[in-house]
Design a protein around this motif. Structure first.
Motif, PDB file in Angstrom:
ATOM      1  N   ASP A  91      28.166  -4.055 -21.665  1.00 16.42           N
ATOM      2  CA  ASP A  91      27.962  -4.133 -20.671  1.00 16.42           C
ATOM      3  C   ASP A  91      26.925  -5.319 -19.527  1.00 16.42           C
ATOM      4  O   ASP A  91      25.642  -4.275 -19.538  1.00 16.42           O
ATOM      5  N   SER A  92      28.026  -5.701 -19.081  1.00 12.32           N
ATOM      6  CA  SER A  92      26.814  -7.166 -18.793  1.00 12.32           C
ATOM      7  C   SER A  92      26.103  -6.467 -16.772  1.00 12.32           C
ATOM      8  O   SER A  92      24.738  -6.906 -16.886  1.00 12.32           O
ATOM      9  N   CYS A  93      26.368  -5.589 -16.731  1.00 15.65           N
ATOM     10  CA  CYS A  93      26.372  -5.167 -15.443  1.00 15.65           C
ATOM     11  C   CYS A  93      24.549  -4.081 -15.586  1.00 15.65           C
ATOM     12  O   CYS A  93      24.146  -3.721 -14.608  1.00 15.65           O
ATOM     13  N   TRP A  94      24.725  -4.357 -16.402  1.00 17.60           N
ATOM     14  CA  TRP A  94      22.882  -3.603 -17.539  1.00 17.60           C
ATOM     15  C   TRP A  94      22.074  -3.655 -16.431  1.00 17.60           C
ATOM     16  O   TRP A  94      21.156  -3.360 -16.435  1.00 17.60           O
ATOM     17  N   ALA A  95      22.386  -5.075 -17.069  1.00 16.75           N
ATOM     18  CA  ALA A  95      21.702  -6.606 -16.320  1.00 16.75           C
ATOM     19  C   ALA A  95      21.041  -6.096 -14.681  1.00 16.75           C
ATOM     20  O   ALA A  95      19.967  -7.061 -13.982  1.00 16.75           O
ATOM     21  N   ALA A  96      21.881  -5.593 -14.013  1.00 20.25           N
ATOM     22  CA  ALA A  96      21.252  -4.963 -12.735  1.00 20.25           C
ATOM     23  C   ALA A  96      20.847  -3.533 -12.357  1.00 20.25           C
ATOM     24  O   ALA A  96      20.288  -3.658 -11.684  1.00 20.25           O
ATOM     25  N   VAL A  97      20.961  -3.230 -13.572  1.00 16.79           N
ATOM     26  CA  VAL A  97      20.347  -1.741 -12.972  1.00 16.79           C
ATOM     27  C   VAL A  97      18.975  -1.817 -12.434  1.00 16.79           C
ATOM     28  O   VAL A  97      18.864  -2.675 -13.357  1.00 16.79           O
ATOM     29  N   GLN A  98      17.785  -0.989 -11.582  1.00 17.39           N
ATOM     30  CA  GLN A  98      16.974  -1.518 -11.366  1.00 17.39           C
ATOM     31  C   GLN A  98      16.770   0.108 -11.463  1.00 17.39           C
ATOM     32  O   GLN A  98      17.430   0.818 -12.114  1.00 17.39           O
ATOM     33  N   VAL A  99      14.899   0.052 -11.416  1.00 20.61           N
ATOM     34  CA  VAL A  99      14.109   1.572 -11.590  1.00 20.61           C
ATOM     35  C   VAL A  99      14.726   2.457 -10.347  1.00 20.61           C
ATOM     36  O   VAL A  99      14.987   3.341 -10.372  1.00 20.61           O
ATOM     37  N   ARG A 100      14.907   1.664  -8.978  1.00 23.34           N
ATOM     38  CA  ARG A 100      15.588   2.467  -8.165  1.00 23.34           C
ATOM     39  C   ARG A 100      16.951   3.435  -8.916  1.00 23.34           C
ATOM     40  O   ARG A 100      17.485   4.316  -8.314  1.00 23.34           O
ATOM     41  N   HIS A 101      17.954   2.779  -9.030  1.00 25.92           N
ATOM     42  CA  HIS A 101      18.862   3.106  -9.412  1.00 25.92           C
ATOM     43  C   HIS A 101      18.983   4.557 -10.147  1.00 25.92           C
ATOM     44  O   HIS A 101      19.692   5.340 -10.390  1.00 25.92           O
ATOM     45  N   LEU A 102      17.421   4.418 -11.191  1.00 25.54           N
ATOM     46  CA  LEU A 102      18.145   6.118 -11.698  1.00 25.54           C
ATOM     47  C   LEU A 102      17.021   6.358 -11.221  1.00 25.54           C
ATOM     48  O   LEU A 102      17.236   8.022 -11.650  1.00 25.54           O
ATOM     49  N   LEU A 103      16.043   6.623 -10.274  1.00 30.97           N
ATOM     50  CA  LEU A 103      15.719   7.568  -9.544  1.00 30.97           C
ATOM     51  C   LEU A 103      16.862   8.783  -8.782  1.00 30.97           C
ATOM     52  O   LEU A 103      16.650   9.223  -8.460  1.00 30.97           O
ATOM     53  N   THR A 104      17.447   7.532  -8.430  1.00 33.71           N
ATOM     54  CA  THR A 104      18.590   7.745  -7.563  1.00 33.71           C
ATOM     55  C   THR A 104      19.428   7.939  -8.260  1.00 33.71           C
ATOM     56  O   THR A 104      21.201   8.645  -7.330  1.00 33.71           O
ATOM     57  N   MET A 105      20.382   8.150  -9.240  1.00 29.67           N
ATOM     58  CA  MET A 105      21.422   8.541  -9.898  1.00 29.67           C
ATOM     59  C   MET A 105      22.556   8.251  -9.804  1.00 29.67           C
ATOM     60  O   MET A 105      23.626   7.908 -10.238  1.00 29.67           O
ATOM     61  N   THR A 106      21.822   6.392 -10.041  1.00 31.50           N
ATOM     62  CA  THR A 106      23.691   5.079  -9.083  1.00 31.50           C
ATOM     63  C   THR A 106      23.279   4.369 -10.625  1.00 31.50           C
ATOM     64  O   THR A 106      23.926   3.471 -10.102  1.00 31.50           O
ATOM     65  N   CYS A 107      22.749   4.594 -11.126  1.00 33.60           N
ATOM     66  CA  CYS A 107      22.652   3.091 -12.594  1.00 33.60           C
ATOM     67  C   CYS A 107      24.000   3.141 -13.314  1.00 33.60           C
ATOM     68  O   CYS A 107      24.060   1.416 -13.471  1.00 33.60           O
ATOM     69  N   GLY A 108      25.042   3.568 -12.344  1.00 36.84           N
ATOM     70  CA  GLY A 108      26.391   3.711 -13.369  1.00 36.84           C
ATOM     71  C   GLY A 108      26.895   4.072 -14.617  1.00 36.84           C
ATOM     72  O   GLY A 108      28.637   3.844 -14.827  1.00 36.84           O
ATOM     73  N   LEU A 109      25.965   5.203 -14.795  1.00 37.39           N
ATOM     74  CA  LEU A 109      25.745   5.888 -16.530  1.00 37.39           C
ATOM     75  C   LEU A 109      27.220   7.174 -15.653  1.00 37.39           C
ATOM     76  O   LEU A 109      26.697   7.480 -15.057  1.00 37.39           O
ATOM     77  N   PRO A 110      27.852   7.935 -16.188  1.00 37.96           N
ATOM     78  CA  PRO A 110      29.078   8.914 -16.553  1.00 37.96           C
ATOM     79  C   PRO A 110      27.864  10.232 -16.319  1.00 37.96           C
ATOM     80  O   PRO A 110      26.929  10.683 -16.701  1.00 37.96           O
ATOM     81  N   SER A 111      28.497  11.468 -15.775  1.00 41.98           N
ATOM     82  CA  SER A 111      26.971  12.791 -16.010  1.00 41.98           C
ATOM     83  C   SER A 111      27.900  13.358 -16.996  1.00 41.98           C
ATOM     84  O   SER A 111      29.040  14.090 -17.117  1.00 41.98           O
ATOM     85  N   GLU A 112      26.765  13.916 -17.579  1.00 41.24           N
ATOM     86  CA  GLU A 112      26.808  14.983 -18.549  1.00 41.24           C
ATOM     87  C   GLU A 112      27.174  16.071 -17.798  1.00 41.24           C
ATOM     88  O   GLU A 112      28.549  16.852 -18.772  1.00 41.24           O
ATOM     89  N   LEU A 113      27.448  15.707 -16.635  1.00 40.99           N
ATOM     90  CA  LEU A 113      28.406  17.887 -16.376  1.00 40.99           C
ATOM     91  C   LEU A 113      29.359  17.742 -15.731  1.00 40.99           C
ATOM     92  O   LEU A 113      30.043  18.442 -16.029  1.00 40.99           O
ATOM     93  N   THR A 114      30.254  16.694 -15.880  1.00 37.59           N
ATOM     94  CA  THR A 114      32.216  16.294 -15.701  1.00 37.59           C
ATOM     95  C   THR A 114      32.110  15.767 -16.951  1.00 37.59           C
ATOM     96  O   THR A 114      33.899  15.915 -17.149  1.00 37.59           O
ATOM     97  N   ASP A 115      31.088  15.682 -18.055  1.00 38.75           N
ATOM     98  CA  ASP A 115      31.824  15.062 -19.498  1.00 38.75           C
ATOM     99  C   ASP A 115      31.450  15.389 -20.902  1.00 38.75           C
ATOM    100  O   ASP A 115      29.802  15.204 -20.921  1.00 38.75           O
ATOM    101  N   ALA A 116      32.168  17.196 -20.728  1.00 41.14           N
ATOM    102  CA  ALA A 116      30.693  17.428 -22.012  1.00 41.14           C
ATOM    103  C   ALA A 116      31.055  16.509 -22.935  1.00 41.14           C
ATOM    104  O   ALA A 116      29.681  16.463 -24.103  1.00 41.14           O
ATOM    105  N   SER A 117      31.541  15.766 -23.676  1.00 45.31           N
ATOM    106  CA  SER A 117      31.492  14.949 -25.490  1.00 45.31           C
ATOM    107  C   SER A 117      30.633  13.635 -24.866  1.00 45.31           C
ATOM    108  O   SER A 117      29.844  13.573 -25.788  1.00 45.31           O
TER     109      SER A 117
END
Length: 311
Positions: A91-117
């Motif tokens: 996914d080319s969008c990974w190139a836009a992921v910044q440290v800030r996004h990981l700190l604010t839970m906005t990197c674009g990955l799904p949430s494990e809390l709502t997707d058990a699989s």
């Protein structure tokens, strides 16, 4: 008793013993002094699985890395720090992921809390960081809050690369050791990376030390361990989080921000009822731990404590 209502604390202790069997410890400190300490399961020396309280400690480590120039800024792209991991980025969008996004839970990955699989797949993979990097993002980075354990684990790997040493070693050198915490248990993934997203084991008193450090804006024994400016920034609301998780609406930089009966509170929280709660207005730190199982929530005891115990 440091301006606390001792009778109300004893009443709270009895209430926990009768109605909240999953609470394992409760500590209250005010003006830098331990005022109340009770263990309902285990002893003071027993390490507790802090679960996602670990994330807030990772936030403190990120602030230290920024101060030392190991990270350039919150806008630093993450992928160059992870070039050593043999991941095929799809996914080319990974190139836009910044440290800030990981700190604010906005990197674009799904949430494990709502997707058990998805949760099972990344946690049990042979390389959870690689798994996350190869997973398609479901949101544009920086746009949507999705509570992400995988994203914070990716941040831990990036922080280790920036520091030039394993995450656990960096944490011990710059933060845990100065606080008097000696090589705690910290479960690792199959690649040997400690799970940055959770399960650092600390005693309740060690958790209290992290709360006191944060209350003191990063200062400990006349030394600034964490930049005061970082504490200020990390505990400011950055966006709306999953309020249904803890009844706390606002999220900072791996810290939750609450207003309990009009009182500002900073929370590090973990599954099973692990809490470090800091109330700057009252110079107060509360630590509560619980059984790491699914059980009725007990965070409500903390705002109750505020209303009944403070004189």
């Amino acid at each position: 008793m440091l301006g606390l209502n001792e009778a109300a604390l004893l009443t709270l202790e009895r209430q926990i013993a009768l109605d909240f069997p999953d609470v394992t410890s409760l500590l209250v400190a005010r003006h830098g002094q331990l005022a109340f300490e009770r263990y309902f399961v285990g002893q003071a020396a027993d390490p507790r699985d802090t679960q996602s309280v670990t994330k807030s400690i990772l936030s403190l480590l990120t602030g230290i890395a920024l101060q030392r120039g190991l990270l350039s800024s919150l806008e630093q792209p993450v992928l160059p720090l992870l070039a050593h991991i043999p991941a095929t980025i799809q996914d080319s969008c990974w190139a836009a992921v910044q440290v800030r996004h990981l700190l604010t839970m906005t990197c674009g990955l799904p949430s494990e809390l709502t997707d058990a699989s998805y949760d099972d797949a990344w946690f049990t993979s042979q390389d959870p960081v690689r798994f996350a990097l190869e997973y398609p993002l479901i949101d544009a980075p920086g746009t949507t809050f999705r509570y992400s354990n995988a994203g914070v684990h990716v941040l831990g790997a990036a922080l280790a690369k920036a520091a030039g040493q394993p995450l656990a070693t960096f944490a011990q050198d710059v933060l845990l050791g100065p606080l008097g915490v000696v090589t705690p248990e910290w479960p690792a993934d199959p690649c040997g990376r400690p799970f940055a997203s959770g399960s650092l084991h600390l005693t309740s008193r060690e958790m209290l030390s992290f709360g006191q450090l944060t209350l003191q804006r990063g200062w400990w024994n006349d030394t600034e361990l964490v930049p005061s400016s970082w504490i200020q920034q990390a505990t400011q609301p950055q966006l709306q989080g999953f309020e249904w998780m803890e009844g706390i609406p606002d999220y900072g930089l791996l810290w939750w921000v609450a207003h309990e009966n009009g009182t500002l509170g900073w929370y590090a929280t973990g599954y099973g009822g692990q809490y470090i709660a800091i109330f700057p207005e009252h110079d107060l730190v509360v630590v509560m731990t619980g059984q790491v199982t699914d059980h009725p929530p007990h965070r409500q005891l903390i705002p109750e404590l505020l209303t009944t115990v403070l004189r």
